[in-house]
Scaffold this motif. Structure first.
Motif, PDB file in Angstrom:
ATOM      1  N   THR A   1      -1.322  25.736  73.461  1.00  0.00           N
ATOM      2  CA  THR A   1      -2.625  25.208  73.884  1.00  0.00           C
ATOM      3  C   THR A   1      -2.539  23.953  74.738  1.00  0.00           C
ATOM      4  OG1 THR A   1      -2.854  23.896  71.868  1.00  0.00           O
ATOM      5  CG2 THR A   1      -3.736  26.155  71.804  1.00  0.00           C
ATOM      6  N   GLU A   2      -1.363  23.604  75.206  1.00  0.00           N
ATOM      7  CA  GLU A   2      -1.223  22.437  76.084  1.00  0.00           C
ATOM      8  C   GLU A   2      -0.488  22.850  77.353  1.00  0.00           C
ATOM      9  OE1 GLU A   2      -2.384  19.262  75.778  1.00  0.00           O
ATOM     10  OE2 GLU A   2      -3.403  19.833  73.938  1.00  0.00           O
ATOM     11  N   GLY A   3      -1.031  22.444  78.500  1.00  0.00           N
ATOM     12  CA  GLY A   3      -0.443  22.822  79.774  1.00  0.00           C
ATOM     13  C   GLY A   3       1.053  22.514  79.877  1.00  0.00           C
ATOM     14  N   PRO A   4       1.501  21.297  79.540  1.00  0.00           N
ATOM     15  CA  PRO A   4       2.931  21.011  79.662  1.00  0.00           C
ATOM     16  C   PRO A   4       3.790  21.891  78.753  1.00  0.00           C
ATOM     17  CG  PRO A   4       1.675  18.973  79.565  1.00  0.00           C
ATOM     18  CD  PRO A   4       0.715  20.084  79.254  1.00  0.00           C
TER      19      PRO A   4
ATOM     20  N   GLY B   1     -10.961  24.686  72.084  1.00  0.00           N
ATOM     21  CA  GLY B   1     -11.883  25.280  73.047  1.00  0.00           C
ATOM     22  C   GLY B   1     -11.502  25.002  74.492  1.00  0.00           C
ATOM     23  N   GLN B   2     -10.218  24.810  74.743  1.00  0.00           N
ATOM     24  CA  GLN B   2      -9.785  24.430  76.084  1.00  0.00           C
ATOM     25  C   GLN B   2      -8.821  25.450  76.692  1.00  0.00           C
ATOM     26  OE1 GLN B   2      -8.138  20.466  75.341  1.00  0.00           O
ATOM     27  NE2 GLN B   2     -10.032  19.554  76.088  1.00  0.00           N
ATOM     28  N   VAL B   3      -8.874  25.509  78.014  1.00  0.00           N
ATOM     29  CA  VAL B   3      -7.850  26.209  78.778  1.00  0.00           C
ATOM     30  C   VAL B   3      -6.947  25.153  79.399  1.00  0.00           C
ATOM     31  CG1 VAL B   3      -9.288  28.213  79.286  1.00  0.00           C
ATOM     32  CG2 VAL B   3      -9.310  26.291  80.877  1.00  0.00           C
ATOM     33  N   PRO B   4      -5.695  25.468  79.702  1.00  0.00           N
ATOM     34  CA  PRO B   4      -5.051  26.766  79.518  1.00  0.00           C
ATOM     35  C   PRO B   4      -4.675  27.030  78.063  1.00  0.00           C
ATOM     36  CG  PRO B   4      -3.435  25.172  80.286  1.00  0.00           C
ATOM     37  CD  PRO B   4      -4.758  24.459  80.286  1.00  0.00           C
TER      38      PRO B   4
ATOM     39  N   LYS C   1     -17.997  28.678  75.382  1.00  0.00           N
ATOM     40  CA  LYS C   1     -16.824  28.946  74.538  1.00  0.00           C
ATOM     41  C   LYS C   1     -16.719  30.424  74.190  1.00  0.00           C
ATOM     42  CE  LYS C   1     -15.881  24.544  74.471  1.00  0.00           C
ATOM     43  NZ  LYS C   1     -14.917  24.052  75.469  1.00  0.00           N
TER      44      LYS C   1
ATOM     45  N   LEU D   1     -16.245  28.014  79.612  1.00  0.00           N
ATOM     46  CA  LEU D   1     -15.950  26.812  78.825  1.00  0.00           C
ATOM     47  C   LEU D   1     -17.206  26.176  78.237  1.00  0.00           C
ATOM     48  CD1 LEU D   1     -13.149  25.187  81.016  1.00  0.00           C
ATOM     49  CD2 LEU D   1     -12.896  26.278  78.766  1.00  0.00           C
TER      50      LEU D   1
ATOM     51  N   ALA E   1     -10.145  25.198  86.921  1.00  0.00           N
ATOM     52  CA  ALA E   1      -9.665  24.350  85.826  1.00  0.00           C
ATOM     53  C   ALA E   1      -8.142  24.207  85.892  1.00  0.00           C
ATOM     54  CB  ALA E   1     -10.095  24.950  84.479  1.00  0.00           C
ATOM     55  N   CYS E   2      -7.628  23.397  84.979  1.00  0.00           N
ATOM     56  CA  CYS E   2      -6.189  23.108  84.979  1.00  0.00           C
ATOM     57  C   CYS E   2      -5.352  24.285  84.470  1.00  0.00           C
ATOM     58  CB  CYS E   2      -5.897  21.842  84.183  1.00  0.00           C
ATOM     59  SG  CYS E   2      -6.730  21.757  82.592  1.00  0.00           S
TER      60      CYS E   2
HETATM   61  N1  LIG Z   1      -4.472  18.482  76.909  1.00  0.00           N
HETATM   62  C1  LIG Z   1      -4.851  19.720  77.569  1.00  0.00           C
HETATM   63  C2  LIG Z   1      -6.158  19.467  78.306  1.00  0.00           C
HETATM   64  C3  LIG Z   1      -6.755  20.747  78.796  1.00  0.00           C
HETATM   65  C4  LIG Z   1      -8.150  20.520  79.394  1.00  0.00           C
HETATM   66  O1  LIG Z   1      -8.672  19.390  79.473  1.00  0.00           O
HETATM   67  N2  LIG Z   1      -8.778  21.633  79.795  1.00  0.00           N
HETATM   68  C5  LIG Z   1     -10.111  21.565  80.344  1.00  0.00           C
HETATM   69  C6  LIG Z   1     -10.184  22.293  81.669  1.00  0.00           C
HETATM   70  S1  LIG Z   1      -9.190  21.514  82.920  1.00  0.00           S
HETATM   71  C7  LIG Z   1     -11.068  22.258  79.388  1.00  0.00           C
HETATM   72  O2  LIG Z   1     -10.768  23.309  78.858  1.00  0.00           O
HETATM   73  N3  LIG Z   1     -12.246  21.668  79.168  1.00  0.00           N
HETATM   74  C8  LIG Z   1     -13.254  22.226  78.334  1.00  0.00           C
HETATM   75  C9  LIG Z   1     -13.530  21.403  77.125  1.00  0.00           C
HETATM   76  O3  LIG Z   1     -12.785  20.442  76.846  1.00  0.00           O
HETATM   77  O4  LIG Z   1     -14.534  21.701  76.441  1.00  0.00           O
HETATM   78  C10 LIG Z   1      -3.746  20.165  78.513  1.00  0.00           C
HETATM   79  O5  LIG Z   1      -3.031  19.309  79.045  1.00  0.00           O
HETATM   80  O6  LIG Z   1      -3.557  21.375  78.693  1.00  0.00           O
END
Ligand SMILES: N[C@@H](CCC(=O)N[C@@H](CS)C(=O)NCC(=O)O)C(=O)O
Length: 97
Positions: free
Chosen positions: A64-67, A50-53, A35, A32, A9-10
């Motif tokens: 909660t945002e990559g940037p 519910g997202q990584v990173p 969760k 993921l 994942a990202c």
């Molecule tokens: N806007 C977030 C997007 C993060 C994202 O899309 N993460 C994905 C993995 S690459 C994720 O956790 N997906 C699981 C989900 O959305 O349920 C960022 O830029 O960090």
């Protein structure tokens, strides 16, 4: 610090940046689909999206945002020069090489 990640994942880029910046951190793997963290915790309680990173900082913030994580890590370790300081487009030293 604690980085929540999932393989493939990202969350990989913040993981690399934390290592390049020489930061101390723990890794927590997240499923993921379910969760859930590896130890069975509800990941939605940690990051409502519910997202990584996701990065928990030592001073109690959850990013909660990559940037945002990238900028935070870069600002925390300016000597690493992995990202320009906030407000700069580049490190002046980059243009000298
Ligand atoms: N806007 C977030 C997007 C993060 C994202 O899309 N993460 C994905 C993995 S690459 C994720 O956790 N997906 C699981 C989900 O959305 O349920 C960022 O830029 O960090």
């Amino acid at each position: 610090m604690k980085l929540y990640f999932a393989p493939g994942a990202c969350s990989l880029s913040p993981h690399i940046m934390l290592r390049e910046a020489g930061q101390k951190f723990d890794l927590v793997q997240v499923d993921l689909r379910e969760k859930k963290t590896k130890d069975g915790s509800d990941f939605n309680q940690i990051n409502g999206k519910g997202q990584v990173p996701t990065l928990e900082t030592d001073d109690g913030f959850t990013l909660t945002e990559g940037p945002a994580i990238a900028q935070y890590v870069g600002d925390k370790a300016p000597a690493s020069k992995i990202v320009p300081a906030s407000g700069l487009m580049w490190w002046p030293q980059w243009s000298q090489s």
